[in-house]
Design a protein around this motif. Sequence first.
Motif, PDB file in Angstrom:
ATOM      1  N   ASN A 162       0.837  -1.205   0.000  1.00 32.61           N
ATOM      2  CA  ASN A 162       0.000   0.000   0.000  1.00 32.61           C
ATOM      3  C   ASN A 162       0.865   1.246   0.000  1.00 32.61           C
ATOM      4  O   ASN A 162       1.787   1.375   0.803  1.00 32.61           O
ATOM      5  N   THR A 163       0.578   2.162  -0.902  1.00 35.98           N
ATOM      6  CA  THR A 163       1.215   3.469  -0.862  1.00 35.98           C
ATOM      7  C   THR A 163       0.383   4.372   0.034  1.00 35.98           C
ATOM      8  O   THR A 163      -0.842   4.333  -0.008  1.00 35.98           O
ATOM      9  N   SER A 164       1.054   5.144   0.851  1.00 31.44           N
ATOM     10  CA  SER A 164       0.377   5.999   1.824  1.00 31.44           C
ATOM     11  C   SER A 164      -0.629   5.197   2.649  1.00 31.44           C
ATOM     12  O   SER A 164      -1.838   5.456   2.616  1.00 31.44           O
ATOM     13  N   PRO A 165      -0.170   4.202   3.414  1.00 31.81           N
ATOM     14  CA  PRO A 165      -1.088   3.393   4.220  1.00 31.81           C
ATOM     15  C   PRO A 165      -1.779   4.223   5.292  1.00 31.81           C
ATOM     16  O   PRO A 165      -1.278   5.281   5.701  1.00 31.81           O
ATOM     17  N   SER A 166      -2.915   3.743   5.742  1.00 38.00           N
ATOM     18  CA  SER A 166      -3.714   4.481   6.719  1.00 38.00           C
ATOM     19  C   SER A 166      -2.971   4.628   8.045  1.00 38.00           C
ATOM     20  O   SER A 166      -2.373   3.677   8.546  1.00 38.00           O
ATOM     21  N   VAL A 167      -3.003   5.829   8.599  1.00 40.57           N
ATOM     22  CA  VAL A 167      -2.445   6.068   9.931  1.00 40.57           C
ATOM     23  C   VAL A 167      -3.555   6.494  10.889  1.00 40.57           C
ATOM     24  O   VAL A 167      -3.308   7.161  11.890  1.00 40.57           O
ATOM     25  N   THR A 168      -4.782   6.083  10.578  1.00 34.98           N
ATOM     26  CA  THR A 168      -5.918   6.376  11.441  1.00 34.98           C
ATOM     27  C   THR A 168      -5.777   5.629  12.762  1.00 34.98           C
ATOM     28  O   THR A 168      -5.434   4.446  12.788  1.00 34.98           O
ATOM     29  N   CYS A 169      -6.044   6.313  13.856  1.00 36.93           N
ATOM     30  CA  CYS A 169      -5.933   5.713  15.190  1.00 36.93           C
ATOM     31  C   CYS A 169      -7.314   5.697  15.840  1.00 36.93           C
ATOM     32  O   CYS A 169      -7.818   6.745  16.264  1.00 36.93           O
TER      33      CYS A 169
ATOM     34  N   ASN B 238      -3.509   1.000  18.054  1.00 38.12           N
ATOM     35  CA  ASN B 238      -3.249   1.750  16.824  1.00 38.12           C
ATOM     36  C   ASN B 238      -2.603   3.091  17.127  1.00 38.12           C
ATOM     37  O   ASN B 238      -1.693   3.542  16.420  1.00 38.12           O
ATOM     38  N   LEU B 239      -3.091   3.742  18.179  1.00 36.67           N
ATOM     39  CA  LEU B 239      -2.535   5.037  18.562  1.00 36.67           C
ATOM     40  C   LEU B 239      -1.071   4.900  18.949  1.00 36.67           C
ATOM     41  O   LEU B 239      -0.229   5.710  18.545  1.00 36.67           O
ATOM     42  N   LYS B 240      -0.750   3.866  19.704  1.00 35.31           N
ATOM     43  CA  LYS B 240       0.628   3.649  20.148  1.00 35.31           C
ATOM     44  C   LYS B 240       1.554   3.383  18.971  1.00 35.31           C
ATOM     45  O   LYS B 240       2.625   3.979  18.857  1.00 35.31           O
TER      46      LYS B 240
ATOM     47  N   LEU C  26       5.207   5.537  14.705  1.00 36.69           N
ATOM     48  CA  LEU C  26       5.604   5.376  13.308  1.00 36.69           C
ATOM     49  C   LEU C  26       5.677   6.732  12.610  1.00 36.69           C
ATOM     50  O   LEU C  26       6.655   7.040  11.909  1.00 36.69           O
ATOM     51  N   THR C  27       4.652   7.550  12.791  1.00 32.71           N
ATOM     52  CA  THR C  27       4.612   8.860  12.144  1.00 32.71           C
ATOM     53  C   THR C  27       5.740   9.757  12.631  1.00 32.71           C
ATOM     54  O   THR C  27       6.400  10.440  11.845  1.00 32.71           O
ATOM     55  N   ALA C  28       5.978   9.747  13.962  1.00 34.94           N
ATOM     56  CA  ALA C  28       7.045  10.567  14.528  1.00 34.94           C
ATOM     57  C   ALA C  28       8.409  10.131  13.998  1.00 34.94           C
ATOM     58  O   ALA C  28       9.241  10.965  13.622  1.00 34.94           O
TER      59      ALA C  28
END
Length: 222
Positions: free
Chosen positions: A108-115, A120-122, A127-129
Amino acid sequence: MSNRFMHLTNYSVNKESTSFVRSQNPDAEDCGSQWSFSGLLRYLKKNCKDIPTLISNIEDLVIKTIISAEETITTSCRYTPHKRNCFELYGFDVLIDENQSPWLLEVNTSPSVTCDDFLNLKIKSNLTADMLSLVGVKCKNPVEKKEKLTIANAYNEENFYWVKDREEERRGGFVRLFTRQDTWQRNGPKHLYAKKTAMYGTSSSGPRQNTKAYEEKLPPLT
């Protein structure tokens, strides 16, 4: 085949199932319907599975997948002014069979970072940071007054940042796969360059040295 929740690993689909169990504790990475990769590896290790070999095979799969799409990736970046003007995060969906062999399902390109739960939040916040730190995005307080910089000063400041803080020091939880010290031993055409391979010898680093990085718990949110 009519039960779509049984055959798909897609989180956005499975979370709508009535039997889906959400994570209520960010430190419990191996319970409920969704586990972290670290939690899965610890579970497999507890059940006497060969984790270093599995990690090595997954890394090999990722490397070869990226190489196979190299032309497409580089073409899409051809018209950027500089290589640091863009980046991409890829999400690999990998199926592991009973023989611990990894099979690539999709990338997946640009996979979901929805928490939408604690686990998922952890995972995704870290990951984003780490991703933004790795590509060199500097964190600035939006409340502070912005200083006016000339083009020359801005250029010098950016170059200084990249020289001072190398990517290896900013990688956070990411693990470098390619290239590294043992790349020739793992990926080189040994049957064509046997003498050169013998000259390089064997490397002390490799997937067996990096397994701990995958098994360690993610750092807590602060």
